[in-house]
Design an enzyme around this catalytic site. Structure first.
Site, PDB file in Angstrom:
ATOM      1  N   GLY A 175       0.735  -1.094  -0.063  1.00 16.29           N
ATOM      2  CA  GLY A 175       0.007  -0.095  -0.081  1.00 16.29           C
ATOM      3  C   GLY A 175       0.878   1.213  -0.044  1.00 16.29           C
ATOM      4  O   GLY A 175       1.888   1.404  -0.534  1.00 16.29           O
ATOM      5  N   GLY A 176       0.172   2.242   0.720  1.00 16.28           N
ATOM      6  CA  GLY A 176       0.892   3.750   0.802  1.00 16.28           C
ATOM      7  C   GLY A 176       2.592   3.386   1.291  1.00 16.28           C
ATOM      8  O   GLY A 176       3.401   4.206   1.074  1.00 16.28           O
ATOM      9  N   GLY A 412      24.237  10.897 -30.128  1.00 14.07           N
ATOM     10  CA  GLY A 412      23.748  11.515 -29.007  1.00 14.07           C
ATOM     11  C   GLY A 412      23.984  10.772 -27.728  1.00 14.07           C
ATOM     12  O   GLY A 412      24.411  11.490 -26.543  1.00 14.07           O
ATOM     13  N   ALA A 413      24.283   9.479 -28.060  1.00 10.21           N
ATOM     14  CA  ALA A 413      24.801   8.760 -26.732  1.00 10.21           C
ATOM     15  C   ALA A 413      25.902   9.275 -26.194  1.00 10.21           C
ATOM     16  O   ALA A 413      26.250   8.950 -24.948  1.00 10.21           O
ATOM     17  CB  ALA A 413      24.574   7.331 -26.774  1.00 10.21           C
TER      18      ALA A 413
END
Lengths: 527, 613
Positions: A175-176, A412-413
């Site tokens: 859960g949370g 770009g890498a």
């Protein structure tokens, strides 16, 4: 020595123990017996046994042992143990949820203890380690329990980047509650008995009809290899805890200190190992190799502690020491998908670079990447948005950054992997490096499109012409000279020189200072 | 018919490989060792006549890689295989493969391995041989009601064991109906449960673990070399063993020998093996299992029967008659030296051996395979070595163990040596000062491991919580006063003041804690290729094209094979100049990483000097 203790005894008669105090001690003892009965049967350790494993022997100082309890009514305290102790001689704060007390659930008393501990840890500037084993919010206390999570979240965010925060998931975390560890720096899980999920199998079953086991939904293996939520998969609790101790050994206690420096004296074996680097990387650009071999030849004792070892394996990140200085190492892994960057490996690298930058660890980047992984799947998974995180991390990093190009550095890498243009301090390249916008074959198709068409029209053997152009392009462009001329590469080094170059570089950059940036609240980083 | 062994392959590593190689050398048998990367510089590799690399990171790729080992049997021309213990020692399929290539398997037959290999069929063998096993359900479980019925007939506590367990793994103890239900729920099929891989046994409280070291040859001769007591255990793993088993009445002893004979004869067992029994304090013996291999603790039997048991194995395997031992002489203890922290209930821990000094002198034997500077990682094996101490009787041996433990120095890594010292001072174990020997299999855990977590005393006055003892914070120096040697002990803060001037030069830096993941001896496959000319597949892949033929001459850099993996073509080039002699793969077949694809005869470009180093 005995003479000291006899002195103390003869001074006064020992004070009598009040029955109420004895009652408290009995409660504490019974609680631990109860915990052992409850945990051992499940193959788990008690919270206190875990503390023993985590901390140096007999260094635990507990805070608020009976806080939240009622001694007269036989309640020994809250479902979380808080305190301080030492790991390899340095102080840390720790809280351990105790599943044997009301399922380790979190209520008001537990929330207060944890928040109080975190406040103290921030004040003392020491790391916080969380040993998590909890059934979640205490339903009986209603929303009052839930609000405690909110307070812990806020504290964790406040401490983030100021002190290291580690979480070990040694039981359920659902859960949370999962966001308590999710906000910390490192999450460690175990192969068995370790689960994290926001909605459990029962809820999923009733909401969507999908039926899935706890392990397949949120077990340690899943979170380490598929979701990437966890950073290490322990064989068992002892291994997981030992990993946490190791990680702490590479980190400073807080963002204002530097990491501990370790003793290291070079041996003759070091030179022998460095020499092996000459043969690790194959000349043939299409032949893969294991970049871990390179890293182990470069770092002290060959010891490289990986983070996210099982996730996004086309990149590897982790801690090591170079000449006794802890550093973060980032590398492409040519053995997996040729070392290409994808959405997962981008996030893996980005998060690690942020961690190192926050805690003053120099970053060593070893580059061998053909570029971003192509495909609609990657584009649609958000390679633009998620790939940008690597740039944001490197461009904002103010720790010493040293990059070494091992083989391929395309497009770009190349620029995002700690290039000089993005802010690295020193860039080196091995003689075998190929640095270019793109590979020769691809480049020729674009640059010589018309020439190739012309050759085809003239009835020439196109493949032969193409091969000629490729050779020409490789000769003229796909090498490091252009980068050297533009100052993007500081020096070419032999592979065997790598270690000494890094040692010298780290020494040189030791006095690198952070510069105050523009006057702004914070950057708006791609998330 | 007798068949002599001329070359023995040892399919194991570390201390046991060394142990086997030693005996083979004494018998004039050539030895072949196998090693993974991390063991390249181990003593056993250097000591063997030949050694072959098993490339790969995991045990599955290396010491458990049956096909690769068989390939090495072929290549090396070994005519016998000794599996040691662990790894493939009890794997019938491997034994079968060894026999298929015409080599001798130094161990029991495939049939015996199959019948004794898993615990359920071993129980069946015992019933057939009229040897009583511990009350239990031999067939696999599945129904909660059957479990409850059994519990109510035979009573708690019960032990639930995994059929493929061993060495303390996969054993759960339950004491009540509730715990049984909890176990059932945890292992039931809903969670992908594995309940049908368990069987159940009554847990014998206060039982001793006594075993017989047996041997039986092809001629049907049977003997018991000695009995052993291995009751000092933690988490069902043995720590201290002794031979012969002390304080065993004659009739019980004779019954154990008789049971062992029946078990061995029931499966026509040939070779050395161990029959394990649980003996209650009323003298009733229950069968536990037969271990069809040499065991870690075989050393104590060797000490008291005066024979070399590895030699016996080789003699029996080659079809000769076993040696009948004389009556046991003296008494022997074995202490397993592991990297386990007594401060933390003997949890395995990693570290680097900074200093190691083994004891020596009369009656001491050390079987170990680690040296100073080694990094111990519990991920692989936490046992660093074995200390074996023998003397003419138990009391003398105990005194000798105390002396040996005082001599033993291991620094940099926690060991159970301190606990051993306590055990050898414990009258319940030593049976001194008029105490009766009263050790059972849970004795050690009860008395030495049941330590409450030391962090459990938080928040209370020390006088109430007790436990935490003040740290030893003193330093000792040796000085002479009037030429008499005196040991001076002073508080360490005072000591620091004396020596601080010498320490100012950065030596105060701590050492980096190591998890033992580092590999000091990284070597690339390329480098190996160059030396041997063996071209191995760099990854698991499909062979798409082979561009050379047998007999073809290739230049360095020539394309040899094209592989496809993960939709990416991978090219394998010739690392050296030479002639292709053998192609082991064909197109459209899959290859495993490390599998040999072809072999190049490396021509005279390399001088062969130094290649043997």
């Amino acid at each position: 020595m005995s003479s000291v203790s006899t002195l103390g005894q003869t001074a006064t008669q020992a004070q009598p123990i009040r029955p109420a105090i004895a009652q408290a001690a009995r409660l504490a003892r019974d609680a631990e017996h109860h915990a052992r009965d409850r945990q051992h049967i499940k193959g788990k350790l008690t919270a206190r046994e875990r503390l023993d494993l985590l901390l140096d022997t007999d260094t635990f100082e507990e805070i608020g042992r009976f806080s939240g309890g009622n001694i007269a009514q036989g309640n020994a305290g809250a479902a979380v143990i808080t305190g301080f102790g030492q790991v390899y001689g340095r102080t840390i704060a720790v809280y351990a949820q105790d599943f044997s007390v009301r399922g380790g659930t979190l209520g008001v008393a537990e929330g207060r203890k944890i928040c109080h501990l975190m406040d103290q840890a921030i004040a003392l500037k020491v790391p916080v380690v969380a040993l998590i084993d909890s059934g979640g919010a205490r339903i009986q206390e209603g929303v009052a329990a839930l609000t405690q999570y909110g307070k812990i979240f806020r504290k964790t965010c406040e401490a983030s980047g100021f002190i290291p925060q580690l979480s070990l998931i040694l039981g359920p975390c659902a859960g949370g509650a999962v966001y308590c560890p999710a906000l910390t720096d490192i999450i460690i899980m175990t192969r068995e008995n370790s689960h994290m999920f926001v909605t459990g199998p029962d809820v999923i079953k009733s909401a969507t009809g999908e039926s899935i086991s706890m392990d397949d939904l949120g077990g340690g293996t899943v979170h380490n290899s598929v979701s990437g939520a966890a950073h290490y998969l322990g064989v068992d609790e002892a291994d997981a805890i030992d990993y946490a101790r190791t990680i702490l050994a590479y980190l400073p206690s807080n963002a204002q200190e530097s990491a501990p420096r370790y003793a290291y004296s070079a041996t003759r074996a070091d030179r022998e190992i460095a020499r092996r680097l000459a043969t690790v990387v194959p000349d043939n650009e299409r032949q893969p190799y294991d970049v871990l071999d390179v890293i182990r030849c470069v770092v002290d004792y060959g010891e490289f502690v990986q983070i996210h070892e099982l996730f996004a394996c086309s990149a590897v990140v982790g801690f090591a020491c170079i000449d006794g200085r802890p550093v973060g190492v980032v590398a492409n892994q040519p053995a997996v998908n040729a070392g290409g960057l994808d959405v997962d490996s981008s996030e893996k690298i980005a998060r690690f670079v942020r961690l190192c930058d926050a805690f003053n660890l120099p970053i060593i980047t070893l580059v061998d990447t053909p570029g971003y992984k192509p495909g609609a799947q990657q584009e649609h998974a958000g390679i633009i948005r998620r790939g940008a995180k690597v740039i944001y991390a490197y461009a904002n990093a103010q720790v010493p950054l040293i990059t070494c190009i091992l083989r391929k550095a395309y497009g770009g890498a190349y620029i995002v992997m700690g290039s000089k243009s993005i802010g690295a301090d020193l860039n080196y390249a091995w003689p075998s490096s190929q640095i270019a916008v793109l590979g020769a074959a691809g480049a020729v198709s674009i640059i010589h499109r018309k020439d190739l068409q012309r050759a085809r029209d003239a009835g020439k053997e196109v493949a032969q012409v193409r091969a000629q152009y490729i050779a020409q392009y490789e000769e003229s462009t796909v090498n490091a000279n252009l980068s050297m001329e533009t100052g993007q590469i500081d020096a070419m080094i032999d592979p065997e020189q790598t270690r000494e170059t890094l040692v010298a570089g780290l020494h040189l950059l030791e006095s690198k200072h952070r510069r105050a940036g523009l006057e702004k609240h914070h950057g708006n980083q791609p998330l | 018919m007798p068949k002599s062994i001329s070359k023995l392959l040892v399919a194991n590593r570390g201390e046991i490989a060394l142990r086997v190689i030693r005996t083979a050398q004494e018998m004039g048998i050539a030895t072949v060792a196998v090693y993974a990367e991390q063991d390249r510089h181990s003593p056993y590799v250097a000591m063997a006549d030949e050694a072959y690399l098993l490339s790969g990171d995991t045990y599955a790729d290396t010491y458990l890689n049956e096909d690769l080992l068989i390939e090495i049997v072929r290549r090396s021309g070994a005519d016998a295989v000794h599996p040691g213990y662990g790894f493939l020692s009890e794997v019938a399929s491997f034994a079968h493969k060894v026999e298929d290539v015409g080599a001798l398997w130094v161990g029991p037959s495939v049939r015996a391995l199959n019948e004794l290999g898993d615990k359920i069929s071993a129980r069946r063998v015992a019933l057939y041989a009229k040897v009583p096993p511990v009350p239990g359900i031999s067939h696999s479980l599945g129904d909660m009601r059957v479990l409850l019925d059994f519990a109510h007939t035979h009573g708690y506590p019960l032990m639930l064991k995994r059929t493929d367990g061993g060495g303390g793994r996969g054993i759960t103890l339950v004491r009540t109906d509730d715990e049984l239900r909890g176990f059932y729920l945890n292992h039931n099929a809903v969670q992908g449960g594995d309940l049908d891989e368990y069987f159940v046994e009554r847990f014998i409280d206060h039982g001793r673990h006594i075993e017989t070291q047996c041997g039986r040859d092809t001629h049907g001769n049977f003997t018991v070399y000695s009995t052993r007591d291995c009751s000092v255990q933690r988490r069902n793993q043995k720590l201290i063993e002794e031979a012969p088993a002390p304080f065993v009445p004659n009739d019980v002893h004779d019954q154990l020998v008789e049971y062992s004979r029946r078990l061995f004869e029931a499966v026509q067992y040939v070779g050395l093996g161990t029959c394990e029994f649980m003996v209650t304090n009323t003298g009733k013996a229950y069968f536990l299992e037969v271990n069809p291999r040499l065991q870690v603790e075989h050393t104590v039997s060797e000490q008291v029967c005066g024979l070399d048991l590895v030699r016996e194995q080789l003699v029996i395997a080659s079809g000769k008659t076993l040696t009948v031992p004389s009556a046991p002489r003296g008494h022997s203890f074995e202490l397993r030296i592991t990297s386990e922290d007594p401060q933390k209930n003997l949890t395995p821990s990693a570290g680097t051996i900074e200093r190691i000094v083994w004891p020596s002198g009369p009656g001491i034997r050390v079987d170990c395979a680690v040296v100073q500077g080694d990094t111990i990682s519990p991920k692989f094996d936490s046992m660093m070595g074995k200390l074996i101490v023998s003397a003419q009787d138990r009391a003398t041996a105990i005194a000798r163990v105390r002396r040996a433990l005082r001599e033993l120095v291991i620094e940099g890594i926690p060991t159970p040596v301190d606990v051993y010292s306590q055990v050898f001072q414990d009258d319940e174990f030593t049976a001194e000062h008029g105490m009766r020997y009263s050790v059972d299999t849970k004795w050690f855990e009860r008395n030495y491991l049941n330590k409450q977590a030391s962090s459990a005393i938080g928040g209370q006055p020390a006088s109430v919580a007790g436990q935490r003892e003040p740290h030893e914070t003193s330093a000792s120096f040796v000085i002479e006063i009037n030429n008499r040697r005196v040991q001076l002990t002073i508080p360490s803060d005072v000591a620091a003041r004396f020596s601080s001037r010498n320490q100012s030069h950065g030596s105060a830096r701590p050492t980096q804690p190591l998890r033992g993941q580092g590999m000091h001896h990284v070597q690339t496959s390329k480098h190996d290729n160059e030396r041997s000319g063996v071209i191995a597949a760099p990854m698991q892949a499909l062979v798409t094209r082979i561009l050379v033929e047998e007999g073809q001459s290739v230049e360095k850099g020539d394309l040899l094979v094209v592989l496809e993996s993960m939709k990416m073509e991978n090219y394998v080039y010739a690392p050296v100049h030479g002639t292709v002699t053998n192609i082991a793969v064909c197109p459209a077949t899959g290859v495993e990483a490390g599998e040999t694809m072809l072999v190049i005869d490396v021509e005279h470009t390399h001088n062969s000097e130094g290649e043997q180093a």
